[in-house]
Design a protein around this motif. Structure first.
Motif, PDB file in Angstrom:
ATOM      1  N   ALA A  54      71.380  93.896  -7.873  1.00 59.22           N
ATOM      2  CA  ALA A  54      71.067  92.878  -8.506  1.00 59.22           C
ATOM      3  C   ALA A  54      72.083  91.831  -8.212  1.00 59.22           C
ATOM      4  N   LEU A  55      71.528  90.525  -8.814  1.00 58.66           N
ATOM      5  CA  LEU A  55      72.374  89.467  -8.517  1.00 58.66           C
ATOM      6  C   LEU A  55      72.462  88.568  -9.689  1.00 58.66           C
ATOM      7  N   VAL A  56      73.822  88.286 -10.326  1.00 60.99           N
ATOM      8  CA  VAL A  56      74.093  87.437 -11.270  1.00 60.99           C
ATOM      9  C   VAL A  56      74.576  86.111 -10.557  1.00 60.99           C
ATOM     10  N   ILE A  57      74.098  85.036 -11.163  1.00 64.06           N
ATOM     11  CA  ILE A  57      74.433  83.535 -10.586  1.00 64.06           C
ATOM     12  C   ILE A  57      75.185  82.926 -11.647  1.00 64.06           C
ATOM     13  N   ILE A  58      76.525  82.720 -11.397  1.00 65.66           N
ATOM     14  CA  ILE A  58      77.165  82.057 -12.684  1.00 65.66           C
ATOM     15  C   ILE A  58      77.543  80.905 -12.068  1.00 65.66           C
ATOM     16  N   GLN A  59      77.335  79.789 -12.952  1.00 67.42           N
ATOM     17  CA  GLN A  59      77.558  78.437 -12.767  1.00 67.42           C
ATOM     18  C   GLN A  59      78.729  77.622 -13.720  1.00 67.42           C
ATOM     19  N   GLY A  60      79.620  77.124 -12.892  1.00 72.21           N
ATOM     20  CA  GLY A  60      80.902  76.463 -13.584  1.00 72.21           C
ATOM     21  C   GLY A  60      80.008  74.842 -13.886  1.00 72.21           C
ATOM     22  N   ALA A  61      81.312  73.905 -14.137  1.00 68.73           N
ATOM     23  CA  ALA A  61      80.835  72.755 -14.363  1.00 68.73           C
ATOM     24  C   ALA A  61      80.363  72.156 -13.055  1.00 68.73           C
ATOM     25  N   ASP A  62      79.391  71.243 -13.324  1.00 64.86           N
ATOM     26  CA  ASP A  62      78.771  70.500 -12.124  1.00 64.86           C
ATOM     27  C   ASP A  62      78.707  68.992 -12.609  1.00 64.86           C
ATOM     28  N   ALA A  63      78.825  67.909 -11.453  1.00 66.00           N
ATOM     29  CA  ALA A  63      78.699  66.698 -11.720  1.00 66.00           C
ATOM     30  C   ALA A  63      78.355  65.935 -10.532  1.00 66.00           C
ATOM     31  N   TYR A  64      77.548  64.711 -10.847  1.00 66.88           N
ATOM     32  CA  TYR A  64      77.369  64.041  -9.597  1.00 66.88           C
ATOM     33  C   TYR A  64      78.438  63.124  -9.501  1.00 66.88           C
ATOM     34  N   ILE A  65      78.694  62.907  -7.971  1.00 69.10           N
ATOM     35  CA  ILE A  65      79.696  62.104  -7.819  1.00 69.10           C
ATOM     36  C   ILE A  65      79.517  60.991  -6.691  1.00 69.10           C
ATOM     37  N   SER A  66      79.680  59.721  -7.511  1.00 70.63           N
ATOM     38  CA  SER A  66      79.410  58.583  -7.081  1.00 70.63           C
ATOM     39  C   SER A  66      80.326  57.950  -5.788  1.00 70.63           C
ATOM     40  N   PRO A  67      79.826  57.462  -4.800  1.00 71.74           N
ATOM     41  CA  PRO A  67      80.619  56.880  -3.732  1.00 71.74           C
ATOM     42  C   PRO A  67      81.423  55.855  -4.077  1.00 71.74           C
ATOM     43  N   SER A  68      81.062  55.099  -5.246  1.00 76.32           N
ATOM     44  CA  SER A  68      81.704  53.796  -5.966  1.00 76.32           C
ATOM     45  C   SER A  68      83.003  54.269  -6.363  1.00 76.32           C
ATOM     46  N   TRP A  69      83.323  55.469  -6.462  1.00 70.53           N
ATOM     47  CA  TRP A  69      84.536  55.830  -7.050  1.00 70.53           C
ATOM     48  C   TRP A  69      85.552  56.072  -6.181  1.00 70.53           C
TER      49      TRP A  69
ATOM     50  N   PRO B 233      83.433  81.901 -21.473  1.00 69.70           N
ATOM     51  CA  PRO B 233      82.296  82.310 -22.155  1.00 69.70           C
ATOM     52  C   PRO B 233      80.995  81.496 -21.679  1.00 69.70           C
ATOM     53  N   ALA B 234      80.077  82.218 -21.176  1.00 75.27           N
ATOM     54  CA  ALA B 234      78.895  81.524 -20.675  1.00 75.27           C
ATOM     55  C   ALA B 234      77.823  82.572 -20.552  1.00 75.27           C
ATOM     56  N   ALA B 235      76.484  81.744 -20.008  1.00 83.16           N
ATOM     57  CA  ALA B 235      75.342  82.682 -19.609  1.00 83.16           C
ATOM     58  C   ALA B 235      75.226  82.390 -18.101  1.00 83.16           C
ATOM     59  N   ALA B 236      74.435  83.286 -17.727  1.00 83.67           N
ATOM     60  CA  ALA B 236      74.360  83.254 -16.176  1.00 83.67           C
ATOM     61  C   ALA B 236      72.898  83.992 -15.931  1.00 83.67           C
ATOM     62  N   ASN B 237      72.484  83.682 -14.889  1.00 84.55           N
ATOM     63  CA  ASN B 237      70.983  84.158 -14.321  1.00 84.55           C
ATOM     64  C   ASN B 237      70.904  85.571 -13.811  1.00 84.55           C
ATOM     65  N   LEU B 238      70.324  86.377 -14.277  1.00 80.47           N
ATOM     66  CA  LEU B 238      70.402  87.744 -13.669  1.00 80.47           C
ATOM     67  C   LEU B 238      68.946  87.944 -12.979  1.00 80.47           C
ATOM     68  N   VAL B 239      69.132  88.309 -11.757  1.00 82.22           N
ATOM     69  CA  VAL B 239      67.919  88.087 -10.641  1.00 82.22           C
ATOM     70  C   VAL B 239      67.788  89.243  -9.981  1.00 82.22           C
ATOM     71  N   THR B 240      66.601  89.858 -10.073  1.00 81.69           N
ATOM     72  CA  THR B 240      66.466  91.250  -9.534  1.00 81.69           C
ATOM     73  C   THR B 240      65.057  91.429  -8.787  1.00 81.69           C
ATOM     74  N   MET B 241      65.002  92.063  -7.510  1.00 80.68           N
ATOM     75  CA  MET B 241      63.802  92.129  -6.867  1.00 80.68           C
ATOM     76  C   MET B 241      63.305  93.430  -7.379  1.00 80.68           C
ATOM     77  N   THR B 242      61.992  93.346  -7.662  1.00 83.22           N
ATOM     78  CA  THR B 242      61.149  94.576  -8.178  1.00 83.22           C
ATOM     79  C   THR B 242      59.830  94.664  -7.478  1.00 83.22           C
ATOM     80  N   SER B 243      59.172  95.832  -7.872  1.00 83.54           N
ATOM     81  CA  SER B 243      57.885  96.136  -7.443  1.00 83.54           C
ATOM     82  C   SER B 243      56.996  95.018  -7.814  1.00 83.54           C
ATOM     83  N   GLN B 244      57.240  94.436  -8.728  1.00 85.56           N
ATOM     84  CA  GLN B 244      56.534  93.041  -9.294  1.00 85.56           C
ATOM     85  C   GLN B 244      56.851  91.754  -9.122  1.00 85.56           C
ATOM     86  N   GLY B 245      57.783  91.761  -7.726  1.00 81.53           N
ATOM     87  CA  GLY B 245      58.163  90.621  -7.272  1.00 81.53           C
ATOM     88  C   GLY B 245      59.779  90.431  -7.946  1.00 81.53           C
TER      89      GLY B 245
END
Length: 207
Positions: A72-87, A21-33
């Protein structure tokens, strides 16, 4: 999408992104950009060769009425996270480490089909609701609201179907790090309360 071989998402990772269950960005190229809208979606594997994403947007949103040029393009994003080199255990060994960002994403391309049909819309809204209410103790149902009210709400939206033609997916989950560093990444993410990202790293770990 730039995807080194060791970060290519496998079929199971792609299936997880499409089914969650998620939301995603729908991107389309149109005559309006370029036009873009963040929309909740449901994946239907029974449509076409690769399945389809079903969603809806406000009737007043011009993205549905401006014909898409090409795919058309749908960009689906899963979990994301900063990874510290200290780990990383490697930090103590040689210090040649830098921060990075972990993520899972899919670029889903396809033909955009408009559904301005109350029957199709009602079915889509019910399925979307059921998917997102599944984890609740007392799930809300479309039938809980007055029928005339729902009919009015349906008139205010338009259905969209992305019939998928291809998917490019990437799972950048520290697969290029040694086991000791991976142990540190999983522990570090868990300690910061980022359990989903920690689980993604664990699943992606090479056997």
């Amino acid at each position: 999408m730039y995807t080194p071989a060791h970060f290519e998402a496998g079929p199971s990772a792609i299936s997880d992104l499409l089914a969650r269950p998620a939301a995603a960005n729908l991107v389309t190229m149109t005559s309006q950009g370029l036009l873009a809208t963040l929309l909740p979606f449901v994946f239907d594997p029974s449509v076409g060769s690769h399945g389809a994403l079903h969603t809806h947007l406000a009737r007043n949103n011009m993205q549905w009425s401006e014909p898409a040029i090409g795919e058309a393009l749908v960009i689906i994003q899963g979990a994301d996270a900063y990874i510290s080199p200290s780990w990383y255990a490697s930090k103590a060994e040689h210090g040649r480490v830098v921060p990075t960002w972990n993520y899972t994403t899919a670029h889903v391309y396809g033909e955009l089909v408009i559904h301005d049909d109350p029957v199709w819309l009602a079915s889509q809204v019910r399925r979307l609701t059921d998917v997102n209410e599944a984890g609740f103790g007392q799930p809300w149902s479309v039938d809980d609201a007055p029928e005339r009210y729902i009919a009015g709400q349906l008139r205010a939206i338009v259905g969209l179907e992305l019939v998928i033609t291809r998917i490019e997916a990437k799972a950048k989950l520290s697969q290029n790090r040694p086991d000791a560093d991976l142990d540190g990444v999983v522990a570090g993410l868990a300690a910061r309360g980022q359990a989903e990202s920690a689980a993604d790293v664990e699943r992606a770990r090479q056997p």
